[in-house]
Structures are given as structure tokens and as C-alpha cells.
Design an enzyme around this catalytic site. Sequence first.
Site, PDB file in Angstrom:
ATOM      1  N   TYR A 124       0.805  -1.221   0.000  1.00 43.28           N
ATOM      2  CA  TYR A 124       0.000   0.000   0.000  1.00 43.28           C
ATOM      3  C   TYR A 124       0.841   1.276   0.000  1.00 43.28           C
ATOM      4  O   TYR A 124       0.304   2.367   0.068  1.00 43.28           O
ATOM      5  CB  TYR A 124      -0.952   0.009   1.195  1.00 43.28           C
ATOM      6  CG  TYR A 124      -2.082  -1.002   1.060  1.00 43.28           C
ATOM      7  CD1 TYR A 124      -1.904  -2.179   0.361  1.00 43.28           C
ATOM      8  CD2 TYR A 124      -3.315  -0.766   1.640  1.00 43.28           C
ATOM      9  CE1 TYR A 124      -2.914  -3.099   0.243  1.00 43.28           C
ATOM     10  CE2 TYR A 124      -4.342  -1.690   1.521  1.00 43.28           C
ATOM     11  CZ  TYR A 124      -4.138  -2.854   0.822  1.00 43.28           C
ATOM     12  OH  TYR A 124      -5.146  -3.773   0.701  1.00 43.28           O
ATOM     13  N   LYS A 133       3.520 -14.535   5.129  1.00 44.58           N
ATOM     14  CA  LYS A 133       3.713 -15.562   4.096  1.00 44.58           C
ATOM     15  C   LYS A 133       5.234 -15.659   3.944  1.00 44.58           C
ATOM     16  O   LYS A 133       5.791 -15.545   2.843  1.00 44.58           O
ATOM     17  CB  LYS A 133       3.002 -15.103   2.809  1.00 44.58           C
ATOM     18  CG  LYS A 133       2.888 -16.163   1.745  1.00 44.58           C
ATOM     19  CD  LYS A 133       1.877 -17.241   2.046  1.00 44.58           C
ATOM     20  CE  LYS A 133       1.979 -18.345   0.996  1.00 44.58           C
ATOM     21  NZ  LYS A 133       1.290 -19.575   1.361  1.00 44.58           N
ATOM     22  N   ASP A 154      -2.526 -18.006   4.538  1.00 48.07           N
ATOM     23  CA  ASP A 154      -3.497 -18.899   3.887  1.00 48.07           C
ATOM     24  C   ASP A 154      -4.082 -19.882   4.895  1.00 48.07           C
ATOM     25  O   ASP A 154      -5.304 -20.108   4.944  1.00 48.07           O
ATOM     26  CB  ASP A 154      -2.872 -19.627   2.686  1.00 48.07           C
ATOM     27  CG  ASP A 154      -1.450 -20.104   2.935  1.00 48.07           C
ATOM     28  OD1 ASP A 154      -0.901 -19.812   4.020  1.00 48.07           O
ATOM     29  OD2 ASP A 154      -0.880 -20.781   2.058  1.00 48.07           O
ATOM     30  N   ASP A 198      -5.760  -5.944   5.759  1.00 49.76           N
ATOM     31  CA  ASP A 198      -6.942  -5.395   5.091  1.00 49.76           C
ATOM     32  C   ASP A 198      -7.916  -6.527   4.765  1.00 49.76           C
ATOM     33  O   ASP A 198      -9.122  -6.466   5.069  1.00 49.76           O
ATOM     34  CB  ASP A 198      -6.476  -4.694   3.803  1.00 49.76           C
ATOM     35  CG  ASP A 198      -7.576  -3.873   3.169  1.00 49.76           C
ATOM     36  OD1 ASP A 198      -8.643  -3.714   3.803  1.00 49.76           O
ATOM     37  OD2 ASP A 198      -7.378  -3.395   2.040  1.00 49.76           O
ATOM     38  N   ASP A 223     -11.640  -7.813   6.931  1.00 50.01           N
ATOM     39  CA  ASP A 223     -12.983  -7.893   6.342  1.00 50.01           C
ATOM     40  C   ASP A 223     -13.574  -9.281   6.577  1.00 50.01           C
ATOM     41  O   ASP A 223     -14.773  -9.426   6.826  1.00 50.01           O
ATOM     42  CB  ASP A 223     -12.950  -7.587   4.835  1.00 50.01           C
ATOM     43  CG  ASP A 223     -13.219  -6.108   4.565  1.00 50.01           C
ATOM     44  OD1 ASP A 223     -12.885  -5.287   5.456  1.00 50.01           O
ATOM     45  OD2 ASP A 223     -13.761  -5.771   3.500  1.00 50.01           O
TER      46      ASP A 223
END
Length: 331
Positions: A123, A170, A203, A227, A231
Site C-alpha cells: 500500500y 507468508k 493462507d 486489510d 474484512d
Amino acid sequence: MHTITLINGDGIGPEISESVQKIIAASGLEINWDIQTAGADVIESEGVPLPDRVLESIKRNKVALKAPVTTPIGKGFRSVNVQLRKALDLYANLRPCKNLPGVETRFKDVDIVVVRENTEDLYAGVEEKIDEDTAHSIKIITRKASERICKFAFEYAIKNNRHEVCAVSKANIMKLSDGLFLESFRNVAKDYPQITSKEILVDNLCMQLVQDPTRFDVLVLPNLYGDIVSDLTAGLIGGLGVAQGANIGLDCAVFEPVHGSAPDIKGQNKANPTALLLSAIEMLKYINEYTYAEKIEKALFKTLSQGHKTADIGGNLTTTEFTNKIIENLL
Ligand code: ATP
């Protein structure tokens, strides 16, 4: 008396902001709201969606409550939300996700706090077009930002009686960037032996969250994973109408719901003020007004348990009716 910056926003912003102001006033807590306009509505008169006076007000008051603000798309303006976070160095995005009484969801006893790094990662906006068919977006991870967000997560855990902080990455694939995030987490964790520290790949986290979210406590994540995962956790507790958030820096904090300005239901007295109200409750705790925060929280929970709800979470009350029910339950 506290002076707090209030950004009423647009779309459903003014409706839910009015509801929250009424509820706080009815609780008996007097707040001097320093009301600041921002977004699409001020572009014509002031030329930009986030005038300096808004930033000055937040810097002066240190705390802001913000309803959703729309940034006009395609007119060359940077997102008001992103600009606010950058200008005030609000490096921590905090999203507590806890089941609410009376709100039907797939899982019971969800109580997760997502701590998302707010300033870097993909970002940072460092992108380049190599040729017509290739674009690069650079993922930036620094030790400084990683350590400060991990420290924030552990400090939050201690202050809020949490037992575990889990770092999400990750790092098995992005060995250097996510590897640095994880290394920073491990360094910080050494200073908090009283809190269990764990690590998980993003994951695997997503799979486990939809199988049994009650396994998790505080999660700390770089910006992009944060982010997406926040959600997902908002969905676990009933969706956007009930998902609160905050952006916190060393000097200032801006409390705001996760949802946008919902132009599809603007002006229809349908919007759910719960997400903004929960953000305001977290704000009251931040300014050490615990008694009022708990009083308002109790009234909200009682109202929802009585089955009084807005349409987005399966009820049939208008914003005004729902607000009045909460006020009745305060007394
Ligand atoms: P943005 O891009 O500005 O974040 P978004 O695309 O995430 O916006 P929202 O404005 O958050 O979209 O709205 C998504 C959907 O959720 C819409 O259908 C909207 O009506 C609904 N919604 C969002 N917030 C609320 C709320 N507080 N009460 C009821 N419905 C809501």
C-alpha cells in the site's frame, strides 16, 4: 470537558453520526464536538477533500470520531482515509471483532482483535509500468514499522487482558520482506514473556478462521493481509453494519467504522449506527472514560438482545427508532 474532532462524513455519515451524538449525550457525558467537514462536499468551496483545517483540528484535539467520507473517483484526489493516516502517522489499524448479542452468526464466541500495519507493504503505492504488458508493485517492509506495530499489538494485549498475539505472514514464500516482519515480531515478543506468541501463514489462517474462529485472540499483520483478513473477521460477526475500527498513532487517534458511506441507502433512515457507536465506545475507552463506555455498551447490547435491530442485521427498525431504543436502555 473533552474536545473531540467529529467528521460527519457523507452518504449515511451524517445520519449515523447524529445517532451516536444523541446516544453519548443521553449517557450524561458532555463532549465538545469540534465538527469538521471533509470529502466530496467541500471540494467545491475549498478545492480539496481534506482541507488542512481538519488535520489541524485532529492534531489539536488528539482524538477524532469519523463517519465515512467519500473520495470522488477519477478526479485526481487521493483517498481522504489514506491521506489522514499518512499525514497523522496513524500507523496502527485496530479492528476488534466480537460477537454481538442478538446478532445471528455462524459462530458463537468470536472475539478476535486484528492489528493491521497501516503505513507500508504493497500500500506504499510504489508502482511502475515496465511496458504495455507488465506492471510492478513494490512491497516495502521495514524493521522500524514492523517492530512498532508488533509492540502495539503486545501492549494492546496487556492493556486489554488478552493472552496471545499471533503474527501472520507468508514468510515461507516472501522470505526477505515477510521474513523481516516475522524477525521483528520475534524480537519484540521477547519483551513480553507474559503473552503467548504464535506465528501462522496467512493462507492457513484464512482456512482456520472459517473453520473455527474461536481459536484466535490478537492477530498482527502487515498492511495487505490485515486489510483482507479484517474484512473476513467483520463477516464473522455480522458484517459491515457492526464492524468498528480505529487508526492510532503516537500522538493522535481516529476512530471510524469499517464500512463506507453506503450511498445506496443514504437519507432513508435505514443505516445501522452500531459500527460507528462501537468505534465511539472504543474511543471513550481510549480517553479513559470507561464508565460511560461501559454504560453505552451495555445499553447497545441490551437493545440488540431484545431483538431491536436495523434491516442489515435482520431487523425492521429505522435508524431513529433503533437509536431511541438504545437511549431508553441507557436510563
Ligand atoms: P467504500 O469503498 O467507501 O469503503 P464499500 O464499497 O465498502 O464502500 P459500503 O459503503 O461500505 O461499500 O457499503 C457496502 C454495502 O453495505 C452497501 O450495500 C451498504 O448499503 C451496506 N452498508 C454499509 N454500511 C452500512 C450500515 N452502517 N448500515 C446498513 N448497511 C450498510
